[in-house]
Scaffold this motif. Sequence first.
Motif, PDB file in Angstrom:
ATOM      1  N   LEU A  27       0.828  -1.202   0.000  1.00 18.50           N
ATOM      2  CA  LEU A  27       0.000   0.000   0.000  1.00 18.50           C
ATOM      3  C   LEU A  27       0.862   1.251   0.000  1.00 18.50           C
ATOM      4  CD1 LEU A  27      -2.805   1.297   0.156  1.00 18.50           C
ATOM      5  CD2 LEU A  27      -2.671   1.089   2.651  1.00 18.50           C
ATOM      6  N   PHE A  28       1.908   1.259   0.817  1.00 16.82           N
ATOM      7  CA  PHE A  28       2.797   2.417   0.867  1.00 16.82           C
ATOM      8  C   PHE A  28       3.509   2.599  -0.472  1.00 16.82           C
ATOM      9  CE2 PHE A  28       7.054   4.158   1.672  1.00 16.82           C
ATOM     10  CZ  PHE A  28       6.712   5.386   2.215  1.00 16.82           C
ATOM     11  N   ALA A  29       3.949   1.485  -1.076  1.00 11.97           N
ATOM     12  CA  ALA A  29       4.641   1.576  -2.367  1.00 11.97           C
ATOM     13  C   ALA A  29       3.723   2.133  -3.445  1.00 11.97           C
ATOM     14  CB  ALA A  29       5.171   0.200  -2.770  1.00 11.97           C
ATOM     15  N   ALA A  30       2.445   1.718  -3.438  1.00 12.20           N
ATOM     16  CA  ALA A  30       1.492   2.227  -4.425  1.00 12.20           C
ATOM     17  C   ALA A  30       1.269   3.725  -4.253  1.00 12.20           C
ATOM     18  CB  ALA A  30       0.171   1.474  -4.308  1.00 12.20           C
ATOM     19  N   GLU A  31       1.124   4.172  -3.002  1.00 10.54           N
ATOM     20  CA  GLU A  31       0.936   5.595  -2.755  1.00 10.54           C
ATOM     21  C   GLU A  31       2.189   6.383  -3.126  1.00 10.54           C
ATOM     22  OE1 GLU A  31      -1.823   7.175  -2.000  1.00 10.54           O
ATOM     23  OE2 GLU A  31      -2.820   5.232  -2.154  1.00 10.54           O
ATOM     24  N   ALA A  54       4.563   9.926  -9.553  1.00  9.04           N
ATOM     25  CA  ALA A  54       3.972  10.176 -10.869  1.00  9.04           C
ATOM     26  C   ALA A  54       3.363  11.576 -10.935  1.00  9.04           C
ATOM     27  CB  ALA A  54       2.915   9.123 -11.183  1.00  9.04           C
ATOM     28  N   HIS A  55       2.667  11.961  -9.875  1.00  9.12           N
ATOM     29  CA  HIS A  55       2.013  13.272  -9.866  1.00  9.12           C
ATOM     30  C   HIS A  55       3.031  14.405  -9.891  1.00  9.12           C
ATOM     31  CE1 HIS A  55      -1.136  16.193  -9.068  1.00  9.12           C
ATOM     32  NE2 HIS A  55      -0.416  16.685  -8.072  1.00  9.12           N
ATOM     33  N   ARG A  56       4.190  14.193  -9.268  1.00  5.82           N
ATOM     34  CA  ARG A  56       5.208  15.241  -9.195  1.00  5.82           C
ATOM     35  C   ARG A  56       6.217  15.172 -10.323  1.00  5.82           C
ATOM     36  NH1 ARG A  56       3.643  19.301  -6.779  1.00  5.82           N
ATOM     37  NH2 ARG A  56       5.821  19.959  -6.579  1.00  5.82           N
ATOM     38  N   SER A  57       6.050  14.260 -11.272  1.00 15.29           N
ATOM     39  CA  SER A  57       6.997  14.124 -12.377  1.00 15.29           C
ATOM     40  C   SER A  57       6.925  15.346 -13.294  1.00 15.29           C
ATOM     41  CB  SER A  57       6.703  12.855 -13.180  1.00 15.29           C
ATOM     42  OG  SER A  57       6.892  11.705 -12.395  1.00 15.29           O
ATOM     43  N   LYS A  58       8.027  15.602 -13.999  1.00 13.87           N
ATOM     44  CA  LYS A  58       8.108  16.723 -14.928  1.00 13.87           C
ATOM     45  C   LYS A  58       8.734  16.264 -16.234  1.00 13.87           C
ATOM     46  CE  LYS A  58       8.729  20.170 -11.230  1.00 13.87           C
ATOM     47  NZ  LYS A  58       9.626  21.219 -10.682  1.00 13.87           N
ATOM     48  N   TYR A 106       3.358   3.220 -12.516  1.00 15.42           N
ATOM     49  CA  TYR A 106       2.064   2.721 -12.986  1.00 15.42           C
ATOM     50  C   TYR A 106       0.940   3.340 -12.174  1.00 15.42           C
ATOM     51  CZ  TYR A 106      -1.802  -0.363 -14.042  1.00 15.42           C
ATOM     52  OH  TYR A 106      -3.028  -0.840 -14.408  1.00 15.42           O
ATOM     53  N   ILE A 107      -0.062   3.854 -12.879  1.00 12.73           N
ATOM     54  CA  ILE A 107      -1.265   4.401 -12.271  1.00 12.73           C
ATOM     55  C   ILE A 107      -2.452   3.585 -12.777  1.00 12.73           C
ATOM     56  CG2 ILE A 107      -2.777   6.412 -12.057  1.00 12.73           C
ATOM     57  CD1 ILE A 107      -0.160   6.773 -10.644  1.00 12.73           C
ATOM     58  N   ALA A 116      -3.334  12.628 -11.813  1.00 14.13           N
ATOM     59  CA  ALA A 116      -2.536  11.754 -10.944  1.00 14.13           C
ATOM     60  C   ALA A 116      -1.275  11.276 -11.655  1.00 14.13           C
ATOM     61  CB  ALA A 116      -3.370  10.562 -10.494  1.00 14.13           C
ATOM     62  N   ALA A 117      -1.338  11.146 -12.991  1.00 10.32           N
ATOM     63  CA  ALA A 117      -0.167  10.748 -13.781  1.00 10.32           C
ATOM     64  C   ALA A 117       0.720  11.932 -14.127  1.00 10.32           C
ATOM     65  CB  ALA A 117      -0.618  10.039 -15.057  1.00 10.32           C
TER      66      ALA A 117
END
Length: 276
Positions: free
Chosen positions: A91-95, A101-105, A149-150, A162-163
């Motif tokens: 669960l922690f790894a998924a979050e 992913a959300h903070r990627s640029k 992966y999302i 989210a991606a």
Amino acid sequence: MAFPASYVVRAVFAGLAVAALVTGYIGLHTYAKTLDLPSAPLDLLYWDLQLFVFDSAPLDEPKPLPAMLEFARFAAPGVTIYTLVDGARLLFAAELRRFRAHRSKEHVVVCGTGSPALALVERLRATSTRIVMIGSAPVATAGDRRVLYIRGDARSPGTLRAAGIHRAAVLYACEPDSSVNTAIALAAHGVARAGGRRPLSAYALISDPDLCAALRARRLSLPGRPRLRLDFFNLDELAARVLLDRHPIVNEQPVVVIGLDALAAACWSRWRAGGG
């Protein structure tokens, strides 16, 4: 074939769970006789399952335990603790993946989990610093930390955000359904870009070559500079282009096209467009 260490550990604890069930049942059957307790199969099974939650009623009696029951009363809680820890870790790894992913640029977003999407990800591994996949089913990413992966519907603006679509450089919509890919591109168009970034480049897979050509023509006729640089591609056309680039046809030689499928038609059209 070598299995990942996590698979080996899970297999060991799965075997330990089975061993705890069997030894616990046998040990409780022996122990119940010494306590003059009812030893019906359902009673024994119920007490056996209670070993996994640290609360098997017969063990409250202060009497020596059979060796099998002694083993089971430690093995069963161990399996329970491992399961809780492993579940929390997953669960922690998924979050954590969702946060990264959300903070990627300036990353690449690939929508889909079919063969085209997976083949594209394999090609992008060599050139892209980070790839975010969106799909409805989990996929194996070979442990590459650059591939996140999302899970969700890529047509949803929430899933796209989210991606990190608002900071992404390129979007590839590679679902089997062409209409879904078009909807993904339109949804990406509706997500505001972060920090005045340049328009997102989006590529939508269209399975019908004629529809793909029509959509390209429509795109080229649009005025102005849209926020989304949208283009459409067809796998048969791409395959035909690669095939003829690697094996060019000499005009003086006769050409025979065998087959009436989309790839054959794409090869014929590209050859004719080249002056064949």
